[in-house]
Design an enzyme around this catalytic site. Structure first.
Site, short mmCIF file in Angstrom:
data_model
loop_
_atom_site.label_atom_id
_atom_site.label_comp_id
_atom_site.label_asym_id
_atom_site.label_seq_id
_atom_site.Cartn_x
_atom_site.Cartn_y
_atom_site.Cartn_z
N LYS A 188 2.43 -4.80 30.09
CA LYS A 188 2.99 -5.97 30.79
C LYS A 188 2.47 -5.95 32.23
O LYS A 188 2.97 -5.20 33.07
CB LYS A 188 4.52 -5.89 30.73
CG LYS A 188 5.27 -6.59 31.85
CD LYS A 188 5.22 -8.09 31.78
CE LYS A 188 6.03 -8.71 32.92
NZ LYS A 188 5.20 -8.88 34.15
N GLU A 264 6.76 5.29 38.87
CA GLU A 264 5.95 5.50 40.08
C GLU A 264 6.36 4.40 41.04
O GLU A 264 6.02 3.23 40.82
CB GLU A 264 4.46 5.36 39.77
CG GLU A 264 3.93 6.26 38.67
CD GLU A 264 3.79 7.69 39.10
OE1 GLU A 264 3.68 7.93 40.32
OE2 GLU A 264 3.83 8.57 38.23
N CYS A 299 0.58 1.63 47.80
CA CYS A 299 1.82 2.42 47.67
C CYS A 299 1.85 3.59 48.64
O CYS A 299 2.89 3.92 49.19
CB CYS A 299 2.01 2.89 46.25
SG CYS A 299 0.64 3.85 45.62
P1 NAD Z 1 7.99 -5.04 41.06
O1 NAD Z 1 8.93 -3.94 40.74
O2 NAD Z 1 8.53 -6.31 41.60
O3 NAD Z 1 7.15 -5.45 39.77
C1 NAD Z 1 6.43 -4.49 39.03
C2 NAD Z 1 6.37 -4.93 37.59
O4 NAD Z 1 7.70 -4.92 37.07
C3 NAD Z 1 5.83 -6.35 37.38
O5 NAD Z 1 5.02 -6.36 36.22
C4 NAD Z 1 7.09 -7.16 37.17
O6 NAD Z 1 6.89 -8.32 36.38
C5 NAD Z 1 7.95 -6.16 36.42
N1 NAD Z 1 9.39 -6.43 36.50
C6 NAD Z 1 10.07 -7.04 37.51
N2 NAD Z 1 11.38 -7.14 37.18
C7 NAD Z 1 11.53 -6.58 35.97
C8 NAD Z 1 12.64 -6.37 35.10
N3 NAD Z 1 13.86 -6.79 35.41
N4 NAD Z 1 12.42 -5.73 33.92
C9 NAD Z 1 11.19 -5.30 33.59
N5 NAD Z 1 10.11 -5.50 34.35
C10 NAD Z 1 10.26 -6.12 35.53
O7 NAD Z 1 6.90 -4.41 42.02
P2 NAD Z 1 5.63 -5.15 42.69
O8 NAD Z 1 6.14 -5.99 43.79
O9 NAD Z 1 4.78 -5.76 41.62
O10 NAD Z 1 4.81 -3.90 43.23
C11 NAD Z 1 5.01 -3.37 44.50
C12 NAD Z 1 5.74 -2.05 44.41
O11 NAD Z 1 5.01 -1.14 43.61
C13 NAD Z 1 5.87 -1.40 45.77
O12 NAD Z 1 7.16 -0.85 45.90
C14 NAD Z 1 4.82 -0.30 45.71
O13 NAD Z 1 5.04 0.76 46.59
C15 NAD Z 1 4.91 0.11 44.29
N6 NAD Z 1 3.70 0.85 43.89
C16 NAD Z 1 3.78 2.19 43.63
C17 NAD Z 1 2.64 2.91 43.27
C18 NAD Z 1 2.70 4.39 42.95
O14 NAD Z 1 1.73 4.92 42.43
N7 NAD Z 1 3.80 5.05 43.23
C19 NAD Z 1 1.40 2.24 43.18
C20 NAD Z 1 1.35 0.88 43.47
C21 NAD Z 1 2.51 0.18 43.81
#
Ligand code: NAD
Length: 494
Positions: A188, A264, A299
């Protein structure tokens, strides 16, 4: 490096309406499609299919059936290896097309996307293709009349939910080890960065990944993502994204089949500059890059700069100078170093952090506003805020945008205390010429990775993961294989 004219040619290619990949076929979603807006200029690129809960159920059932009949899980390791190498070849062959498509979708600057997206994804598929036939089971040191064998088996169906920054790189960190171990996957992608992953899935079919082994469901997180996380057919859920979504996934797991969740999550990573750093000018340049590349949407971004007070003012001046030299602009220009903010919502959130920091008494010394409004896209000036105190929201919460919080310190102990004073523990940086101090800091900092006299930089051989509320589990390296395999003991009386 490709030429600007090659990039410009691909940048105007029409993008067809996107579909879901279920059981090897491209199909429409039952829910309302989503418009795909480019952060570069705000125009609509295409539409994204939205998978309903029923669509997701068909995808997970297809993945389960594929796993059970052994069309992938039962293939000899050498056969899976050949397919994954072919996929890496195809990613490399289509690297520019993939990078440009991804940039039009998510706004990362093309110079960075070329390396971090197809380049890194191809490398990741190769790494796990090579690893998969070098993973052995074990024979346990049991009593002589018993044979204890420890088998390593695929877990079954993996659900992978990924974010919008670096979709190909992070997608490959999940897909490659999952497929290498023989699992089936339902992926997804994020709503604002699905296009390049859908293209990668097309290439996976071309490379010979059998139908049903890789399914892709796109759509809103609260609909499509939630259905995947609640599925009784998903054995392991791997996720990269925000802490708030991570929390929900753990709830969904508890409400469904107790699937293992590897998270992550975000960071608020401290980049710590001591007065004895070997090269303060180089450290200032690196501190700017650590937060402002990809408009801070990294991140591990060094989003909190802790500077020893004796060099604080001169360091901040050098930092501002280095930042002002960074080119903010159209992400598709090869010279751009700071691209677009991913969405209008994200931009509004970034600006809100700056306003709150000022209201709480911190000092805005650079940027702070929206940029390049005339483009119709979403851009933000690289922003530096000093005198940020531990009580301030900007000190504690992840912005995920081009906003750097600067805080002075007096002693090594205070630097450690400030560095560890958030709920996060993803990355950290330390600049010092004192070898003993460098090692002390590596031990004292609660982070998944500590960079010394550099910031960022890593490759597939080392794990990436967080501690505290930055997550659990690791992507990359051989350690990632643990998430995608189960241990089974055979206890045989001789
Ligand atoms: P997000 O949590 O908003 O979305 C991530 C994914 O989760 C998307 O595909 C989204 O559609 C899905 N999602 C959202 N709500 C959901 C739900 N209720 N149920 C299931 N899936 C759901 O995050 P984002 O804004 O896309 O990404 C940014 C975040 O990711 C930042 O916090 C960043 O630090 C983190 N990040 C971490 C790493 C790492 O390796 N630790 C790497 C990159 C990004």
């Amino acid at each position: 490096m490709p030429s600007q004219s090659e990039i410009d040619r691909l940048a105007t290619a029409p993008v067809p309406a996107m579909r879901l990949l279920i059981d090897g076929a491209w199909v429409s979603g039952a829910a309302e499609p989503l418009p795909v807006l480019s952060p570069i200029d705000g125009t609509q690129l295409t539409t994204l299919a939205s998978a309903s809960a029923e669509d997701v159920a068909r995808a997970t059932a297809s993945a389960r059936a594929a796993f059970e009949d052994g069309r992938w899980s039962g293939q000899p390791p050498a056969a899976r290896k050949a397919v994954l190498h072919r996929l890496a070849d195809l990613i490399q062959r289509h690297a520019l097309e993939l990078a440009v498509l991804g940039v039009r979708d998510n706004g990362t600057e093309i110079s960075m996307a070329l390396k971090a997206e197809p380049g890194s994804a191809a490398g990741t598929f190769r790494y796990y293709a090579e690893a998969l036939d070098k993973v052995y089971g074990e024979i346990a040191p049991t009593p002589r009349d018993v044979l204890g064998l420890i088998h390593r088996e695929p877990v079954g169906v993996v659900g992978a939910i990924v974010p919008w920054n670096f979709p190909l790189m992070i997608g490959a960190w999940k897909l490659a080890p999952a497929l290498a171990m023989g699992n089936s996957v339902v992926l997804k992608p994020a709503e604002t960065a699905s296009l390049s992953l859908l293209r990668l899935a097309e290439l996976a079919l071309e490379a010979g990944v059998p139908p049903g082994v890789l399914n892709v469901v796109t759509g809103p997180g609260h609909l499509t993502g939630e259905a995947l996380a609640l599925s009784m057919d998903v054995d392991v859920l791997v996720f990269t994204g925000s802490g708030s979504t991570g929390r929900r996934l753990l709830e969904y797991s508890a409400r469904s089949n107790l699937k293992r969740c590897y998270l992550e999550l975000g960071g608020k990573s401290p980049n710590i500059v001591f007065a004895d750093a070997p090269d303060l000018a180089a450290a200032a340049k690196a501190a700017a890059t650590a937060i402002f590349r990809n408009a801070g949407q990294v991140c591990v971004a060094g989003s909190r700069l802790l500077v020893e007070r004796s060099v604080h003012d001169s360091f901040v001046a050098a930092l501002c100078d280095a930042t002002q030299k960074m080119a903010l602009g159209n992400p598709l220009d090869l010279g751009t170093q700071i691209g677009a903010v991913n969405s209008e919502r994200q931009l509004a959130g970034n600006l809100g952090f700056v306003a709150d920091a000022q209201a709480e008494g911190a000092e805005l010394v650079l940027g702070g506003g929206q940029a390049l409004r005339e483009t119709g896209g979403w851009y933000m000036q690289p922003t530096i805020v000093t005198q940020v105190a531990p009580g301030h929201r900007l000190f504690r919460q992840e912005v995920f945008g081009p906003v750097l919080a600067v805080t002075p310190f007096d002693t090594e102990a205070e630097a450690v205390h400030l560095a560890n004073a958030t709920e996060y523990g993803l990355a950290a940086g330390v600049w010092t010429a004192n070898l003993s101090r460098a090692h002390r800091m590596v031990r004292a900092l609660r982070a998944g990775v500590v960079h010394v006299n550099t910031y960022g930089g890593a490759d597939g051989t080392v794990p990436l993961g967080g501690v505290k509320q930055s997550g659990n589990g690791h992507d990359k390296s051989l350690h990632a294989l643990d998430k995608y395999s189960d241990l089974k003991t055979a206890w045989i009386q001789l």
